[in-house]
Structure formats: structure tokens, C-alpha cells
Write a protein that holds these residues in place. Structure first.
Motif, PDB file in Angstrom:
ATOM      1  N   GLY A 125      44.090  48.796  36.859  1.00 26.75           N
ATOM      2  CA  GLY A 125      43.590  48.218  38.101  1.00 26.75           C
ATOM      3  C   GLY A 125      43.400  49.268  39.179  1.00 26.75           C
ATOM      4  O   GLY A 125      42.437  49.209  39.957  1.00 26.75           O
ATOM      5  N   ARG A 130      38.658  45.770  36.006  1.00 29.16           N
ATOM      6  CA  ARG A 130      39.134  44.393  36.073  1.00 29.16           C
ATOM      7  C   ARG A 130      39.944  44.098  34.814  1.00 29.16           C
ATOM      8  O   ARG A 130      39.461  44.290  33.700  1.00 29.16           O
ATOM      9  CB  ARG A 130      37.962  43.413  36.183  1.00 29.16           C
ATOM     10  N   ASP A 149      43.309  40.479  37.169  1.00 25.92           N
ATOM     11  CA  ASP A 149      43.389  41.391  38.310  1.00 25.92           C
ATOM     12  C   ASP A 149      44.809  41.522  38.844  1.00 25.92           C
ATOM     13  O   ASP A 149      45.041  41.601  40.048  1.00 25.92           O
ATOM     14  CB  ASP A 149      42.456  40.937  39.432  1.00 25.92           C
TER      15      ASP A 149
END
Length: 504
Positions: A125, A130, A149
Motif C-alpha cells: 500500500g 491497491r 486498501d
């Protein structure tokens, strides 16, 4: 290893790397020769984690989630298995093979899988990918198992995902000898949710074993094996080598394999499998590892050796040497995903790595949930996990009197867990959680008395009473003394204690 920039008068840190690792660990140095022709990775040259979610505030959403949970509960639980991927494969087929729409990092092992997955997720991340993360079991909410996420999916999205896949689940149920299990349905939901998002990469933790685990319908670009020890021996085997046979099933053709430190017999099995499928291997203690670590406020400060070089001054807000090793494994896995040590020589950006590790959390893993007295939660449920937790408590906390609260599952090596904690517990309060798998408190007490002696064991069948009793015992040290409580023995016990203590 190739040459690194520097003058001939400057010592190459690689020259001492193996010595540092060997001095730090109990790893058998002879393991280095068990390559049997496998290629090895040698260098040529996230967003903050969300906490555990509470129940939905909206009554309608909460009721809808409860209905889904009730439907899932009618299926085989996670401890009832029919070792096969036929049902999950059939589900993937009717869903259009969603797991093929993104690359993945697949994680197996005995201990450290969830913490390692969360670290990998945070790193990916931080590099603006994503992510989808699938882990098990959950601490408090079933929605924890599927994250997008860096945060568990909302209850609304969880319900929507279930409703989306439900017709296909029922179709497969009608075609198979056995209905899809609880874990198989959740796995299908996760893979569908990741494809729908869509994610750039999925981080997937095996439920049990590897070869026939429901998650094993993915072809992980990177396969991670955390330390293997004895657990689920009735299903996976009675030795590390036998267990490694099952776990090696996630190693796919031409994949990259990141191996944490392993018992020699388990490493032999894993390396043999890597040779068979022409996988590239990186081993902790040889290609990567922990160079140095020191206790810091709220965690530890690390120097990690990755596939692309050294990463100094990495702050990790988790306690224990085992978490430092998890961090080294996670870093190597992300480096491998980005091609470090293979297609590229440069290390990952150090500032981004530091930011990612500083944002890591792992609820229920030596998590402090209260002060005065300090109450710590740890989900250790087998002897190896308990030993790691006990050593971390000695290192990170200055308790002068530590009270244990232990609630365990009946299918675990409870004696081994109690023996690991016996040196650090002044007294132990045995209890039981609400799971049907929970060991009866009196049965657990009988084993505890054999380990601790009658004077050091108190029985409180209800967890709220056990917590109250342990806090009272810890407070006998006085407000400003070093009394504390460690709640452990099961993820379920830790999750229920977390709720009772006001977290989530």
C-alpha cells in the motif's frame, strides 16, 4: 552475490551478513547446502491499518450481517475438512475465475502468517498499490477476514458480496457430494471482492496446510512460508517434515519462494518442492534476514537485510524477536514481488519502507489494551507461539508480577502452551471462551495444576470473571508497581476479552 559500490578499503557488509544471522539465530548452518540445484535470489547490486471493526451501528445493516453469519454457520466449520479443492475450484469456475484477474502473494506456515500478511499489505500500500488481504481467523468481526486498501470491508459490502455469490454457491452445493464449507464460501467471497474492487495484488493467508486448502486455487507469484512447527498434527502430520509436505503445495511453477527460518527437515521438503517446479528461493539467514534489533518505545528498531541491500532504522510498532523475523520475511516477499534481486538490483525506497512498517498493527498480538494494571492480549495457541510470546514479554515489559488468563481450544497442545508461559506467570486464571471448541475450564485447570501447582491456579469459567480476578491479582502489587495481565490461549479468547475491555 555481486559486487556493491565502494572502495577496496571499505568492508563489504555482505561479508559479515551470514555471520550476523548465524550468531543471532539457531539456524543450522548446514542448511545452506540443501539447495539440490534450486536457483536462489541474490541481489545484483501502506496506508495505516484499520483497527478491528465493531458491530454495525445501523440496526438494519447489523441484522443483515447477522443473517449472513447465521447462514454461514450452517456449513461445515473450519475444523471439519474434506481435503480437496474440487468444491472451491467449481465455485471459481462458475464465478468466472476471479482469482486469475490479479497477481497474488500466498502465505503459509504455522505461526506468524497474519502479522506477516499485514506487513506485506502495508508495504504494498505504501508503494501505491491497491491491495486485497484475506486472513483467518478473525479476532472480533468476520468482516476482518477480507480487507481492501488496508481496512476490513464494510459490513454492507460484506453482505453485498455474500448475496452476489450466494446463487453460485447454491449451484455448486447441488453438484457436489458435500456442500461448500464456511471457509470455502468466505474464500470465494474474498476472491470475488478482490476482482470487483479491483485490486492490484492480493495477499492471501492459507487457512490450514496448503495443498488442499481452499485458498490454493490461486497461483501465487510469491509463495511465503513462515516458520513451521507442530500444530493441527491430526490433519497435517506429526513432524515438521510431514507438515511441510502439505504446506509446500502453495509453491507453484516458476514462483518465487520466501522461506522463513525452518527446521532442517521441513526446509529439505520445501527446497525439494522448489526444485521440482523450478521456483526461485530466498532463505532467511542467507539471502535476507534481521541484521540488528533493539527495543524501542512501543515496539522495536530494526536493521533488515533484504534482497536488494540493507534497510537501517526501521521502526516496527510490534513487540518480540518473532515479529522482527516476520518483518524480514515480509520485506523479502515485497522485494520479490517487485523483482528486486532478479530483474532489478536497486533496493526499495527506504523512506517508503520505514513509513510502511511504522504503520503496521496486528490486533491480538501482544496488544496492550489497558493500563494500571497493564493488560496485554496475545493469540498464542500452540507451544511455539507461546514460547515466542513469553520471550517477547520478558524483553518488552517490566512486569514484576504477571497474571495469566488462559482459555484454550480442546484440540490444541494445551500443556505445551502452559509450560511455555509457566516461567513468566506468577499465577494463572483458567477460563473458557464461548466457542463450542473451547476446553472446559475444569479440564484446563487440571492440566494447569500439574504445570503450575495448586496454589498458583484459579478457575473462573466465565471470561468476564476471569478478567476481573486477574486484574485484582495484578493490582495487589499496588498502583505504581509492575503488575500486569496477559490474556492468551486462543484467538477467540483474545477477541472476546478485547470486546469486554472496551476495544471495538
Amino acid at each position: 552475490m555481486s559486487d556493491h559500490p565502494g572502495t577496496s578499503d571499505t568492508p563489504d557488509p555482505l561479508d559479515s551478513f551470514d555471520e550476523i544471522i548465524a550468531a543471532e539465530t539457531d539456524r543450522d548452518p548446514d542448511l545452506a547446502v540443501i539447495e539440490a540445484g534450486s536457483r536462489t535470489l541474490r541481489t545484483q547490486g501502506g496506508p495505516p491499518q484499520a483497527d478491528v471493526p465493531a458491530r454495525p451501528e445501523d440496526p438494519e445493516v447489523d441484522n443483515a450481517l447477522r443473517e449472513v453469519e447465521a447462514e454461514l454457520a450452517t456449513r461445515w466449520g473450519e475444523t471439519k475438512l474434506e481435503p480437496s479443492v474440487s468444491r472451491i475450484s467449481a465455485l471459481m469456475d462458475v464465478l468466472g475465475e476471479p482469482q486469475r484477474s490479479y497477481p497474488s502473494i500466498h502465505i503459509t506456515g504455522t505461526n506468524g502468517k497474519t502479522s506477516t500478511a499485514r506487513m506485506i499489505e502495508s508495504l504494498l500500500g505504501a508503494f501505491e498499490l491497491r491491495t486485497g488481504r484475506y486472513t483467518s481467523p478473525h479476532v472480533q468481526s468476520i468482516t476482518e477476514r477480507i480487507s481492501l486498501d488496508g481496512a476490513p470491508i464494510s459490513a454492507e459490502r460484506f453482505v453485498e458480496t455474500y448475496q452476489d455469490v450466494k446463487p453460485y454457491v447454491e449451484m455448486v452445493d447441488g453438484q457436489q457430494e458435500y456442500r461448500l464449507s464456511f471457509f470455502e464460501v468466505l474464500t470465494g467471497m474474498a476472491y470475488a471482492a478482490f476482482a470487483d474492487a479491483p485490486v492490484d495484488v492480493a495477499v492471501v493467508e492459507v487457512g490450514m496446510g496448503g495443498s488442499w486448502d481452499a485458498t490454493n486455487v490461486i497461483d501465487g507469484d510469491v509463495a511465503v512460508v513462515t516458520p513451521i512447527d507442530l500444530d493441527h498434527t491430526d490433519r497435517l502430520g506429526g513432524t515438521p517434515a510431514e507438515i511441510a509436505v502439505e504446506k509446500s503445495g502453495i509453491i507453484k511453477q516458476d514462483a518465487t519462494v520466501i522461506l522463513a527460518q525452518q527446521p532442517v527437515d521441513a526446509a529439505q521438503v520445501l527446497l525439494k518442492k522448489a526444485v521440482e517446479v523450478d521456483a526461485t528461493v530466498a532463505r532467511e539467514g542467507l539471502e535476507f534476514g534481521v541484521v540488528a534489533r533493539q527495543v524501542a518505545f512501543g515496539g522495536q528498531l530494526l536493521t533488515l537485510r533484504g534482497l536488494g541491500g540493507e534497510y537501517p532504522e526501521v521502526y516496527l510498532p510490534l513487540h518480540g524477536a518473532h515479529q522482527a523475523h516476520n518483518a524480514a520475511v515480509a520485506l523479502a516477499a515485497v522485494e520479490a514481488f517487485f523483482g528486486v534481486g532478479a530483474q532489478r538490483a536497486e533496493p526499495l525506497d527506504i523512506d517508503t519502507v520505514r513509513k510502511a512498517f511504522a504503520a503496521v498493527s496486528s490486533p491480538g498480538r501482544l496488544e496492550v489494551v489497558r493500563r494500571s494494571p497493564t493488560v496485554v492480549l496475545d493469540a498464542a495457541h500452540n507451544p511455539a507461539g507461546a514460547e515466542a510470546a513469553a520471550e517477547a514479554v520478558r524483553e518488552a515489559f517490566d512486569f514484576t508480577r504477571l497474571i495469566g488468563v488462559v482459555g484454550a481450544s480442546g484440540d490444541k497442545n494445551v500443556r505445551g502452551v502452559l509450560e511455555a508461559f509457566e516461567p513468566i506467570f506468577a499465577e494463572v486464571v483458567v477460563t473458557q471462551n464461548s466457542s463450542h471448541r473451547a476446553m472446559d475450564a475444569d479440564e484446563l485447570a487440571a492440566i494447569a495444576v500439574e504445570v503450575f501447582g495448586d496454589e498458583r491456579v484459579q478457575v473462573e469459567p466465565r471470561l468476564p470473571d476471569a478478567l476481573e480476578a486477574a486484574i485484582t491479582l495484578a493490582e495487589e502489587e499496588g498502583e505504581f508497581a509492575g503488575g500486569g495481565v496477559l490474556v492468551t490461549g486462543s484467538v477467540i479468547t483474545v477477541g472476546e476479552a478485547r470486546l469486554l475491555l472496551g476495544k471495538g
